[in-house]
Design a protein around this motif. Structure first.
Motif, PDB file in Angstrom:
ATOM      1  N   PRO A 128       0.838  -1.206   0.000  1.00  0.00           N
ATOM      2  CA  PRO A 128       0.000   0.000   0.000  1.00  0.00           C
ATOM      3  C   PRO A 128       0.869   1.250   0.000  1.00  0.00           C
ATOM      4  CG  PRO A 128      -0.879  -1.619   1.525  1.00  0.00           C
ATOM      5  CD  PRO A 128       0.454  -2.148   1.070  1.00  0.00           C
ATOM      6  N   GLY A 129       0.522   2.187  -0.880  1.00  0.00           N
ATOM      7  CA  GLY A 129       1.312   3.395  -1.032  1.00  0.00           C
ATOM      8  C   GLY A 129       2.419   3.264  -2.054  1.00  0.00           C
ATOM      9  N   GLY A 130       2.585   2.083  -2.645  1.00  0.00           N
ATOM     10  CA  GLY A 130       3.653   1.854  -3.614  1.00  0.00           C
ATOM     11  C   GLY A 130       3.121   1.601  -5.015  1.00  0.00           C
ATOM     12  N   SER A 131       4.027   1.299  -5.927  1.00  0.00           N
ATOM     13  CA  SER A 131       3.637   1.016  -7.304  1.00  0.00           C
ATOM     14  C   SER A 131       4.543  -0.060  -7.874  1.00  0.00           C
ATOM     15  CB  SER A 131       3.712   2.281  -8.168  1.00  0.00           C
ATOM     16  OG  SER A 131       5.054   2.732  -8.277  1.00  0.00           O
ATOM     17  N   THR A 132       4.096  -0.664  -8.945  1.00  0.00           N
ATOM     18  CA  THR A 132       4.879  -1.667  -9.660  1.00  0.00           C
ATOM     19  C   THR A 132       4.523  -1.572 -11.131  1.00  0.00           C
ATOM     20  OG1 THR A 132       5.508  -4.011  -9.712  1.00  0.00           O
ATOM     21  CG2 THR A 132       3.172  -3.529  -9.435  1.00  0.00           C
ATOM     22  N   THR A 168      -0.577   1.285  -9.317  1.00  0.00           N
ATOM     23  CA  THR A 168      -0.287   2.067  -8.112  1.00  0.00           C
ATOM     24  C   THR A 168      -1.336   1.762  -7.051  1.00  0.00           C
ATOM     25  OG1 THR A 168       0.687   3.838  -9.439  1.00  0.00           O
ATOM     26  CG2 THR A 168       0.038   4.384  -7.178  1.00  0.00           C
ATOM     27  N   ALA A 169      -0.868   1.442  -5.846  1.00  0.00           N
ATOM     28  CA  ALA A 169      -1.771   1.136  -4.732  1.00  0.00           C
ATOM     29  C   ALA A 169      -1.764   2.299  -3.744  1.00  0.00           C
ATOM     30  CB  ALA A 169      -1.344  -0.148  -4.037  1.00  0.00           C
ATOM     31  N   SER A 170      -2.940   2.766  -3.378  1.00  0.00           N
ATOM     32  CA  SER A 170      -3.030   3.829  -2.377  1.00  0.00           C
ATOM     33  C   SER A 170      -2.792   3.242  -0.990  1.00  0.00           C
ATOM     34  CB  SER A 170      -4.408   4.483  -2.427  1.00  0.00           C
ATOM     35  OG  SER A 170      -5.398   3.571  -1.966  1.00  0.00           O
ATOM     36  N   ALA A 171      -2.642   4.124  -0.008  1.00  0.00           N
ATOM     37  CA  ALA A 171      -2.400   3.665   1.363  1.00  0.00           C
ATOM     38  C   ALA A 171      -3.570   2.863   1.905  1.00  0.00           C
ATOM     39  CB  ALA A 171      -2.118   4.860   2.266  1.00  0.00           C
ATOM     40  N   SER A 172      -4.758   3.058   1.310  1.00  0.00           N
ATOM     41  CA  SER A 172      -5.949   2.366   1.812  1.00  0.00           C
ATOM     42  C   SER A 172      -6.251   1.080   1.046  1.00  0.00           C
ATOM     43  CB  SER A 172      -7.163   3.298   1.714  1.00  0.00           C
ATOM     44  OG  SER A 172      -7.403   3.655   0.353  1.00  0.00           O
ATOM     45  N   VAL A 222      -1.463  -7.259  -3.427  1.00  0.00           N
ATOM     46  CA  VAL A 222      -1.277  -6.112  -2.537  1.00  0.00           C
ATOM     47  C   VAL A 222      -0.906  -6.682  -1.176  1.00  0.00           C
ATOM     48  CG1 VAL A 222      -2.330  -4.083  -1.487  1.00  0.00           C
ATOM     49  CG2 VAL A 222      -2.949  -4.746  -3.827  1.00  0.00           C
ATOM     50  N   SER A 223       0.312  -6.379  -0.723  1.00  0.00           N
ATOM     51  CA  SER A 223       0.808  -6.974   0.517  1.00  0.00           C
ATOM     52  C   SER A 223       0.281  -6.222   1.727  1.00  0.00           C
ATOM     53  CB  SER A 223       2.337  -6.966   0.528  1.00  0.00           C
ATOM     54  OG  SER A 223       2.818  -5.638   0.517  1.00  0.00           O
ATOM     55  N   LEU A 239       7.997  -9.549  -5.078  1.00  0.00           N
ATOM     56  CA  LEU A 239       7.549  -8.935  -3.833  1.00  0.00           C
ATOM     57  C   LEU A 239       8.064  -7.505  -3.735  1.00  0.00           C
ATOM     58  CD1 LEU A 239       8.627 -11.797  -1.377  1.00  0.00           C
ATOM     59  CD2 LEU A 239       6.534 -11.662  -2.733  1.00  0.00           C
ATOM     60  N   THR A 240       7.307  -6.664  -3.071  1.00  0.00           N
ATOM     61  CA  THR A 240       7.794  -5.337  -2.705  1.00  0.00           C
ATOM     62  C   THR A 240       7.945  -5.302  -1.186  1.00  0.00           C
ATOM     63  OG1 THR A 240       6.711  -4.304  -4.593  1.00  0.00           O
ATOM     64  CG2 THR A 240       7.364  -2.862  -2.783  1.00  0.00           C
ATOM     65  N   LEU A 241       9.197  -5.289  -0.720  1.00  0.00           N
ATOM     66  CA  LEU A 241       9.513  -5.322   0.705  1.00  0.00           C
ATOM     67  C   LEU A 241      10.021  -3.951   1.145  1.00  0.00           C
ATOM     68  CD1 LEU A 241      11.417  -8.737   0.654  1.00  0.00           C
ATOM     69  CD2 LEU A 241       9.006  -8.361   1.174  1.00  0.00           C
ATOM     70  N   ALA A 242      10.361  -3.841   2.408  1.00  0.00           N
ATOM     71  CA  ALA A 242      10.926  -2.593   2.905  1.00  0.00           C
ATOM     72  C   ALA A 242      12.304  -2.381   2.290  1.00  0.00           C
ATOM     73  CB  ALA A 242      11.025  -2.637   4.427  1.00  0.00           C
TER      74      ALA A 242
END
Length: 569
Positions: free
Chosen positions: A354-358, A405-409, A436-437, A495-498
């Motif tokens: 959430p809050g990211g994009s791919t 793109t994923a919003s924070a929600s 969406v993780s 995956l999208t990790l920290a």
């Protein structure tokens, strides 16, 4: 079925008359299939769209033998247990196969059956065995090299063909015989013509003369489509002299051509291009020739640009199965090549926090005919997620970018994002499996690591990868990869990790040369070979983007590898 050979010909037992063989179409596309490399004929026929295959090759194990084997391999006898199931599947889809005797290696080494075996009756029995085992209605004789100058073998072969044709006629079996012969750009050389003259003298009917319009080895630079036409025209005139009672249309109906897509064995001066394919298709359809083919189905890809004479790729830049798709409409009568395109998304799955994009590549390709503008759209994004394609229109053969793109929600979960391509009346779709993780990534970012959903998503696998119930390490399911001689069987998930954070990929694996690893924003792996479940742990540190791809695969030709209870934490 019991078969007895007598000097008067073939005498069959009670089972000889029953059969299920079906005559081939008057115009048929039947590329050669390399039966010696472990591929499944039914699988590649389906993938390529080639309904009919010419199976290469049947020959003896050694000089002096009269027993036919596939590729001269005693482990591949002429038996329903060898290729029988594949052939049945091909027929269930409306196609068929043409077993081919000989080939360059056999003709050069003396294991072409009529060169190897000195008994006409035994040669005829071998032909009959192939016909009745596989219920085929055409046999091909691929005669090259030394077999073109072995007069005794040439005469034995044609005498055996005559015997088998008489037997087939007496038992109501449809049977055609084709001769595949090398050619010059103006028709058969004298050695090839001598083969046909011997057949006529023996009373053997030659239904198709199939020219190998490649490997001229004359030192010239060739225009391959033009040379195909002049070679076939020369053959037409030679056949007219040999069979003066036939009409021009009947003579063209006796002709086949076999191309070699891309760079042939001679080298770049003899390169059959994608444009040549369209030209030959149009010419062949207009002339009404019998057979259109190429060597070989496994070459119909662009995997080795610049390489000549490969058995596994054409040596030119091309879309996978381009030549098969271009020639396929020839079966049944031909007609203009239809314009068509393909659409794919790579990678086929992705993860986003959430809050990211791919993003992923949207690739189009010309399947047949001409390239047209393709309009691209994306749909299926859940609430809080947007998906768009840029540019929105490409010419077939071009690429675009799908951005998600994923919003924070955005709610965690797995969602199919469908990309649709439209060109005129044609529409094709491809799917990106989006995960969406949970917030912050971490161990929750690897989805379906235990495979308890019973499905692969969001994992993507090379051909044959699947979820299985046995063996399973924990729960009811596990992942099975499918290595072959040409792939490692990889299954992967992005995956999208920290960012810039240490993680460990861990899981249980089983099988020979099981590799577990990450790539992309980090690179690390571990492997083991184990008949039972063995745990692997792979520490890694993400880069600035936090995006990595985790994977599990085996090794070429080493058998299935299983994985279960995979996690990132």
């Amino acid at each position: 079925m019991t078969t007895v050979l007598a000097s008067a010909g073939l005498v069959l037992g009670a089972g000889g008359a029953a059969h299920a063989a079906t005559p081939l179409p008057a115009h048929v596309f039947a590329p050669y299939f390399e039966a010696y490399n472990g591929d499944s004929p039914a699988d590649l026929a389906q993938k390529s769209g080639a309904k009919y295959l010419t199976m290469a090759f049947v020959q003896t194990e050694a000089k002096g033998s009269c027993t036919p084997y596939w590729n001269g391999d005693k482990g591949q006898p002429v038996s329903a247990s060898v290729f029988g199931a594949d052939f049945a599947t091909i027929r269930s889809r409306g196609g068929d196969v043409i077993p081919s005797f000989g080939g360059y290696a056999a003709d050069n080494g003396g294991t072409e059956i009529a060169d190897s075996c000195t008994s006409v009756d035994a040669i005829a029995a071998a032909y009959e065995k192939v016909i009745t085992t596989y219920e085929v209605s055409r046999l091909d004789m691929d005669i090259e090299d030394n077999s073109l100058t072995n007069k005794a073998g040439i005469d034995r072969r044609n005498q055996a063909i005559k015997k088998v044709q008489d037997w087939a006629a007496a038992n109501g079996r449809p049977l055609q015989v084709s001769y595949t012969l090398p050619t010059t750009t103006s028709g058969l050389a004298s050695s090839g013509l001598a083969v046909l003259k011997s057949a006529k003298a023996a009373g053997a009917q030659v239904d198709v003369v199939n020219l190998m319009t490649f490997d001229y080895y004359d030192g010239a630079t060739h225009h391959m489509a033009t040379d195909t036409q002049t070679a076939a025209t020369g053959l037409h005139d030679q056949l007219a002299a040999l069979y003066p009672a036939k009409t021009p249309a009947q003579l063209w109906g006796m002709i086949g051509v076999t191309e070699m897509p891309g760079i042939d064995d001679y080298g770049p001066a003899e390169t059959f291009t994608t444009a040549d394919a369209t030209a030959v298709y149009d010419w062949a359809s207009g002339k009404g020739i019998n057979t259109l083919s190429f060597w070989a189905l496994q070459r119909d890809n662009g995997g080795c640009p610049g390489t000549g004479g490969s058995d596994s790729c054409s040596g030119i830049v091309q879309d996978p199965w381009y030549f098969s798709h271009t020639f396929a409409p020839f079966t049944g009568g031909g007609g203009p090549v239809a314009d068509d395109f393909s659409l794919a998304v790579a990678p086929g799955s992705a993860s986003v926090a959430p809050g990211g994009s791919t993003s992923a590549a949207v690739n189009t390709a010309v399947v047949s005919g001409a390239a047209h503008a393709v309009a691209l759209t994306a749909s299926g994004a859940p609430a809080g997620v947007t998906a768009s394609v840029d540019p929105a229109t490409v010419t077939a053969g071009g690429s675009a970018r799908l951005t998600v793109t994923a919003s924070a929600s955005a709610a965690p979960g797995t969602y199919p994002i469908t990309v649709t391509g439209t060109a005129g009346g044609l529409t094709h779709t491809a799917v990106l499996t989006l995960t969406v993780s949970g917030p912050g990534g971490g161990s929750g970012a690897l989805v379906n690591g235990g495979f308890e959903s019973g499905a692969l998503a969001p994992w993507t696998c090379e051909s044959g990868g699947s979820v299985v119930g046995t063996p399973a390490h924990g729960g009811s399911y596990a992942l099975k990869t499918a290595p072959t001689s040409s792939q490692t069987g990889e299954c992967a998930q992005t995956l999208t990790l920290a960012p810039n954070t240490k993680y460990t990929l861990a899981g249980w694996v089983q099988g020979s040369y099981a590799y577990l690893g990450v790539r992309g924003g980090a690179s690390a792996s571990a492997w083991t070979s184990s008949a039972g479940w063995s745990r692997l742990a792979v520490p890694f540190t993400t880069g600035a983007s936090g995006t990595v791809t985790v994977y599990l695969h085996g090794w070429y030709g080493q058998g299935a590898v299983y994985g279960d209870d995979l996690s990132v934490g």
